[in-house]
Scaffold this motif. Structure first.
Motif, PDB file in Angstrom:
ATOM      1  N   GLU A  83      12.137   2.496   7.911  1.00 13.27           N
ATOM      2  CA  GLU A  83      13.205   1.890   8.770  1.00 13.27           C
ATOM      3  C   GLU A  83      12.990   2.267  10.178  1.00 13.27           C
ATOM      4  OE1 GLU A  83      17.122   3.433   8.224  1.00 13.27           O
ATOM      5  OE2 GLU A  83      16.470   5.481   7.697  1.00 13.27           O
ATOM      6  N   ASP A 102      20.967   4.701  16.448  1.00 16.50           N
ATOM      7  CA  ASP A 102      21.531   3.410  16.855  1.00 16.50           C
ATOM      8  C   ASP A 102      21.001   3.156  18.001  1.00 16.50           C
ATOM      9  OD1 ASP A 102      22.466   1.020  16.952  1.00 16.50           O
ATOM     10  OD2 ASP A 102      24.460   1.652  17.343  1.00 16.50           O
ATOM     11  N   THR A 103      20.049   2.252  18.408  1.00 14.63           N
ATOM     12  CA  THR A 103      19.528   1.812  19.551  1.00 14.63           C
ATOM     13  C   THR A 103      19.953   0.602  20.318  1.00 14.63           C
ATOM     14  OG1 THR A 103      17.528   0.880  18.576  1.00 14.63           O
ATOM     15  CG2 THR A 103      17.501   3.092  19.190  1.00 14.63           C
ATOM     16  N   ASP A 104      21.076  -0.229  19.564  1.00 17.34           N
ATOM     17  CA  ASP A 104      21.525  -1.568  19.801  1.00 17.34           C
ATOM     18  C   ASP A 104      21.844  -1.502  21.319  1.00 17.34           C
ATOM     19  OD1 ASP A 104      21.007  -1.947  17.310  1.00 17.34           O
ATOM     20  OD2 ASP A 104      22.985  -2.378  16.540  1.00 17.34           O
ATOM     21  N   LYS A 105      22.668  -0.662  21.913  1.00 16.13           N
ATOM     22  CA  LYS A 105      23.222  -0.629  23.164  1.00 16.13           C
ATOM     23  C   LYS A 105      22.082  -0.803  23.990  1.00 16.13           C
ATOM     24  CE  LYS A 105      27.722   0.074  23.033  1.00 16.13           C
ATOM     25  NZ  LYS A 105      28.283   1.142  22.580  1.00 16.13           N
ATOM     26  N   ILE A 107      18.988  -1.512  23.842  1.00 15.90           N
ATOM     27  CA  ILE A 107      18.351  -2.617  23.603  1.00 15.90           C
ATOM     28  C   ILE A 107      18.682  -3.820  24.246  1.00 15.90           C
ATOM     29  CG2 ILE A 107      17.190  -4.462  22.016  1.00 15.90           C
ATOM     30  CD1 ILE A 107      15.829  -1.588  21.645  1.00 15.90           C
ATOM     31  N   GLU A 108      20.072  -3.975  23.815  1.00 17.56           N
ATOM     32  CA  GLU A 108      21.040  -5.054  24.580  1.00 17.56           C
ATOM     33  C   GLU A 108      20.961  -4.964  26.065  1.00 17.56           C
ATOM     34  OE1 GLU A 108      25.690  -5.982  24.636  1.00 17.56           O
ATOM     35  OE2 GLU A 108      25.049  -5.334  22.620  1.00 17.56           O
ATOM     36  N   GLU A 109      21.203  -3.731  26.494  1.00 18.68           N
ATOM     37  CA  GLU A 109      20.964  -3.675  28.216  1.00 18.68           C
ATOM     38  C   GLU A 109      19.799  -4.028  28.693  1.00 18.68           C
ATOM     39  OE1 GLU A 109      23.457  -2.623  29.766  1.00 18.68           O
ATOM     40  OE2 GLU A 109      22.745  -1.849  31.673  1.00 18.68           O
ATOM     41  N   GLU A 111      17.627  -6.103  27.364  1.00 20.55           N
ATOM     42  CA  GLU A 111      17.423  -7.547  27.347  1.00 20.55           C
ATOM     43  C   GLU A 111      18.156  -8.169  28.435  1.00 20.55           C
ATOM     44  OE1 GLU A 111      18.775  -8.869  23.377  1.00 20.55           O
ATOM     45  OE2 GLU A 111      16.567  -8.884  22.893  1.00 20.55           O
ATOM     46  N   LYS A 117      13.117 -11.198  25.336  1.00 18.99           N
ATOM     47  CA  LYS A 117      13.771 -11.199  23.960  1.00 18.99           C
ATOM     48  C   LYS A 117      13.033  -9.988  23.381  1.00 18.99           C
ATOM     49  CE  LYS A 117      16.004 -12.595  20.169  1.00 18.99           C
ATOM     50  NZ  LYS A 117      15.515 -11.260  19.277  1.00 18.99           N
ATOM     51  N   GLU A 120      10.917  -5.359  19.233  1.00 24.71           N
ATOM     52  CA  GLU A 120      10.679  -3.813  18.750  1.00 24.71           C
ATOM     53  C   GLU A 120      10.643  -2.962  19.721  1.00 24.71           C
ATOM     54  OE1 GLU A 120       6.960  -3.647  16.590  1.00 24.71           O
ATOM     55  OE2 GLU A 120       7.556  -1.795  15.486  1.00 24.71           O
ATOM     56  N   SER A 121      11.208  -1.916  19.280  1.00 26.10           N
ATOM     57  CA  SER A 121      11.185  -0.712  20.256  1.00 26.10           C
ATOM     58  C   SER A 121      10.410   0.680  19.743  1.00 26.10           C
ATOM     59  CB  SER A 121      12.611  -0.215  20.716  1.00 26.10           C
ATOM     60  OG  SER A 121      13.225   0.408  19.379  1.00 26.10           O
TER      61      SER A 121
END
Lengths: 135, 135
Positions: A83, A102-105, A107-109, A111, A117, A120-121
Motif C-alpha cells: 500500500e 493520509d496524503t489526500d489533503k 495531493i488535492e492542494e 492538484e 492530475k 502517484e506521490s
DNA sequence: TTTTTAAAGGAAAAATATTTTCTTTTAAAA
DNA sequence: TTTTAAAAGAAAATATTTTTCCTTTAAAAA
C-alpha cells in the motif's frame, strides 16, 4: 509468513530458487540496495551472477511486484510493493522506514495549485530517528 | 537577471567561465540532467570535459548552491537551490516543475507517527500536466 | 511420468556512468 | 606584475548496469 511462490506466479514469473531468495530478502529487509542484496544472496548461492540480480529486480519492478525507492544521498533501495506509504530516512544510522499517512489533503492542494492530475506521490522525509535521538 | 558571479563567490567557488555557464544553464532550465548539461555547455565550450561537469556539480552540491533531484524512472536532474518546494513530473512530456506548498501539516503528522525529528522533505508528484491533458 | 520448450541462470563482454590522476592553464591573492 | 592555489582538460581508472550467448531448469504438453 507470506507465500512468495504464489506472488511470483501471480506476476507471471517463473518460480526459481534465486527469485524466491531475492523476494524473501527484500521482504525481510524492508529496503535493500543492489550491492547488499547481491552479497547476501551470494552467501546461499555462491555462483549467483550480479546480472541475475539486476535482471530480476528489473523484471520484478516492471511487473509491479517490486518498487525502486530513490533516496537523496543514498543508493536506491528496493521494496516489495505494498500500500502507498512515505519513507523516513535517518541521517545518523541511514535506515529507511515506511510510515502510512493520509496524503489526500496535500495531493488535492497540489492538484489545485499545479493543474496536474496526480497519479502517484513519492515522499521521503529525512531526519533523526527516535533511537538515534535518544542515544 | 541574477548575479551568478556573486553567488559563486558566496560559496567560495572560483569564478570560471565554465562555472558561470553551468550555473546559468541550471537556472535557465530549472532542472537539467548531466547529459543535457554537458551537450549544451559543449556548444559554447567545445573542449569542456565531462569530468569538469561532474566535478563542478559535485562541488556545487556540496556547497549547497545546487540540489540533486532524484526522480522515479528518470535520470537525476539538478537545480539551483532555492526555497523549499515540491516537484511535479509529467508522465507524458517528462517535464519537471516546482510548486510551493505549505507542508507543515503533513510534516507534523509524520513526526507524530514516526517519532522522527524531520529536517527536510522530498516530495515528488507524478501525473499529467495541464498542457498534455488538454491535447 | 517423460518429453518438450520457453524462460532463467551464469559468465563474460559490452555499454554507461562516474571518479581519479596528472599535467597545463588561469583566477585571484599578494 | 608575480605567485599560488584551485580549476580545467585529457586520459585512465573505477563503478554500475545491460547485453550476449550458451547452459540449465521450471513448468507446460504429451
Amino acid at each position: 509468513m507470506e507465500d512468495f511462490t504464489a506472488l511470483l506466479k501471480k506476476h507471471n514469473l517463473k518460480v526459481t530458487p534465486q527469485r524466491l531468495k531475492i523476494i524473501t530478502m527484500l521482504h525481510a529487509h524492508g529496503h535493500i540496495n543492489i550491492e547488499d542484496l547481491f552479497s547476501e544472496i551470494r552467501e546461499e548461492f555462491p555462483n549467483v551472477s550480479l546480472a541475475t540480480i539486476y535482471k530480476n529486480i528489473h523484471q520484478m519492478t516492471e511487473s509491479g511486484l517490486v518498487r525502486e525507492v530513490k533516496i537523496p544521498s543514498l543508493k536506491s533501495v528496493y521494496e516489495v510493493a505494498k500500500e502507498p506509504h512515505l519513507h523516513m530516512v535517518c541521517d545518523k544510522c541511514h535506515k529507511v522506514e515506511d510510515i502510512v499517512l493520509d496524503t489526500d489533503k496535500i495531493i488535492e492542494e497540489a492538484e489545485k495549485v499545479s493543474g496536474y492530475k496526480i497519479e502517484e506521490s513519492f515522499i521521503t522525509l529525512r531526519g533523526i530517528c527516535p533511537e538515534c535521538r535518544h542515544k
